[in-house]
Design an enzyme around this catalytic site. Structure first.
Site, PDB file in Angstrom:
ATOM      1  N   CYS A 193       2.891  -1.055 -12.448  1.00 33.13           N
ATOM      2  CA  CYS A 193       3.191   0.182 -13.194  1.00 33.13           C
ATOM      3  C   CYS A 193       4.268  -0.124 -14.225  1.00 33.13           C
ATOM      4  CB  CYS A 193       3.609   1.312 -12.254  1.00 33.13           C
ATOM      5  SG  CYS A 193       5.035   0.961 -11.211  1.00 33.13           S
ATOM      6  N   LYS A 196      -3.460   4.555  -3.166  1.00 31.85           N
ATOM      7  CA  LYS A 196      -4.531   3.627  -3.550  1.00 31.85           C
ATOM      8  C   LYS A 196      -5.413   3.282  -2.353  1.00 31.85           C
ATOM      9  CE  LYS A 196      -2.506   1.534  -7.695  1.00 31.85           C
ATOM     10  NZ  LYS A 196      -1.229   2.242  -7.779  1.00 31.85           N
ATOM     11  N   ASP A 217       2.428 -13.485   6.424  1.00 32.63           N
ATOM     12  CA  ASP A 217       1.915 -13.200   7.762  1.00 32.63           C
ATOM     13  C   ASP A 217       0.396 -13.107   7.738  1.00 32.63           C
ATOM     14  OD1 ASP A 217       4.544 -12.990   8.774  1.00 32.63           O
ATOM     15  OD2 ASP A 217       4.662 -10.896   8.121  1.00 32.63           O
ATOM     16  N   ALA A 274       0.773  -1.240   0.000  1.00 35.79           N
ATOM     17  CA  ALA A 274       0.000   0.000   0.000  1.00 35.79           C
ATOM     18  C   ALA A 274       0.805   1.290   0.000  1.00 35.79           C
ATOM     19  CB  ALA A 274      -0.943   0.007   1.204  1.00 35.79           C
ATOM     20  N   ALA A 275       2.050   1.303   0.471  1.00 42.90           N
ATOM     21  CA  ALA A 275       2.778   2.574   0.604  1.00 42.90           C
ATOM     22  C   ALA A 275       2.944   3.240  -0.758  1.00 42.90           C
ATOM     23  CB  ALA A 275       4.147   2.324   1.237  1.00 42.90           C
ATOM     24  N   PRO A 276       2.832   4.583  -0.776  1.00 44.17           N
ATOM     25  CA  PRO A 276       2.697   5.502   0.358  1.00 44.17           C
ATOM     26  C   PRO A 276       1.266   5.807   0.784  1.00 44.17           C
ATOM     27  CG  PRO A 276       3.133   6.756  -1.631  1.00 44.17           C
ATOM     28  CD  PRO A 276       3.165   5.312  -2.042  1.00 44.17           C
ATOM     29  N   GLY A 277       0.252   5.214   0.134  1.00 45.20           N
ATOM     30  CA  GLY A 277      -1.108   5.376   0.609  1.00 45.20           C
ATOM     31  C   GLY A 277      -2.120   5.892  -0.395  1.00 45.20           C
TER      32      GLY A 277
END
Length: 415
Positions: free
Chosen positions: A230, A115, A163, A110-113
């Protein structure tokens, strides 16, 4: 722009001469600048300064005519908007097309946020969203951006897909914006060109399959997987989508698009896929495919334990002496808990000083004790007013580092 010969020859063969020439022209053009408004914080009727038009596939997305100094806009730090590349906002269109009831969702890489916040803006009310990043430093940036966004139903974790597989959690929707060779970022990031090689493509191709395979048991049967990269090559794109469908058990979902958006369909095979190609689409390179899980798989083990949670809703405050210091997440949240503290609206210079974590002087009528510092009525964080000055409680790790402070001629958002 000097591109590797191997990339050029393969990409021309993949796209054909006409589309390849369009791409080459696009890569020489200036990259568009775009932002996406936060619907949970922006009032109705918000208009955008520097606006160059709407992003057609995302209701909150705007192109800008030029690139302002975002760091010096307090409204960015207040979470009213997010600087996001326009192509990646296509997630909004996918979710609004497919998801009509509240879901449990996961943004795995997910980073940096961008999406994650785009997802939460598009998901039905009542949905919950886990936002995960395996790399510790990037996960801290993700946590900061999610707290600024302010929605309480996002949980930020710092874990690997395996995890999650052990945790026992299952989701109706999983976004896997997987690490890739970065060909779609060549225009914006010269470093992506230097790092590209056929060996890296091979490495990413294997890693992407490993990531999807690890997280697959966490997707409920009938659940939706959004697979994106991408990059341009078919090894990381269409070939991996075909592998997911064949080996893991899924069917492709077609997402309707407007021809005026100039989105390109799959270049290999006949599964519905979407390619954003610079020079043709107004945005950077992106590949997206949507699949529905058809296979019955063993549920992951565990009972929802073992995840490293970085942020979740409003964090508890900290006692300092006899005083409770509220957490920054309370000030930035869209929840109402913060309203117990007085709000002090400051000018631009004071807001920037606060965001630099400098001492600030507040108006003489300001109450003593904990107050909320705001710009244009939008919370930035807390301070403790002691009369002649205020102790700055903005997080040190979030402080603006730039030493070039010049008031912008205009703010991004104009009401």
């Amino acid at each position: 722009m000097q591109l590797p010969s191997t990339f050029l020859s393969y990409t021309r063969q993949l796209m054909g001469d006409a589309l390849f020439d369009t791409l080459m022209t696009g890569l020489e053009e200036e990259a568009p600048v775009s932002i996406r408004l936060n619907p949970f914080k922006c009032p109705k009727g918000t208009t955008v300064g520097y606006a160059g038009g709407r992003v057609p596939w995302c209701g909150e997305g705007w192109y800008l005519n030029d690139r302002p100094t975002f760091t010096l806009d307090p409204l960015l730090h207040a979470g009213l908007y997010y600087v996001q590349e326009a192509s990646s906002m296509f997630i909004s269109h996918i979710l609004r097309t497919l998801v009509k009831e509240p879901v449990a969702a996961l943004d795995l890489c997910a980073a940096p946020g961008g999406k994650t916040t785009c997802m939460m803006s598009a998901l039905p009310a009542g949905s919950t969203l886990f936002s995960n990043e395996p790399i510790r430093q990037r996960a801290q940036v993700l946590s900061e951006n999610i707290q600024k966004y302010g929605h309480p139903d996002i949980t930020v974790t710092n874990n690997y897909p395996k995890d999650y597989r052990k945790s026992g959690l299952q989701f109706d929707l999983i976004l896997t914006d997987v690490p890739c060779s970065g060909e779609g970022m060549f225009r914006k990031d010269p470093g992506a060109i230097a790092e590209w090689s056929p060996e890296k493509v091979e490495e990413c191709w294997r890693l992407q399959r490993s990531i999807v395979e690890d997280i697959w048991p966490c997707l409920k049967p009938g659940g939706i997987l959004i697979y994106s990269t991408c990059t341009f090559n078919a090894h990381e794109d269409e070939e991996n989508v075909e592998w997911i469908a064949r080996e893991l058990g899924a069917e492709s979902i077609e997402i309707p698009t407007d021809p005026s958006w100039n989105i390109t369909d799959a270049l290999v095979g006949n599964r519905p896929c979407h390619r954003f190609i610079p020079g043709k689409t107004i945005g950077e390179g992106l590949f997206v495919s949507v699949l529905r899980k058809t296979a019955e798989t063993d549920k992951p083990g565990g009972r929802g334990r073992g995840l490293h949670i970085l942020s979740q809703g409003i964090h508890d405050g900290v006692m300092k002496g006899k005083n409770l210091i509220p957490d920054i997440s309370m000030a930035l949240s869209i929840e109402k808990d913060k309203e117990q503290y007085p709000l002090v609206d400051v000018d631009w210079s004071t807001a920037i000083a606060y965001l630099r974590r400098e001492s600030v002087v507040l108006p003489p009528e300001t109450p003593r004790g904990i107050v909320r510092i705001a710009f244009r009525g939008h919370d930035l964080g807390f301070a403790k007013n002691i009369g002649n000055r205020a102790n700055n409680l903005y997080p040190q790790a979030w402080a603006i580092k730039t030493t070039y402070i010049k008031e912008p001629c205009n703010n991004i958002l104009i009401y």
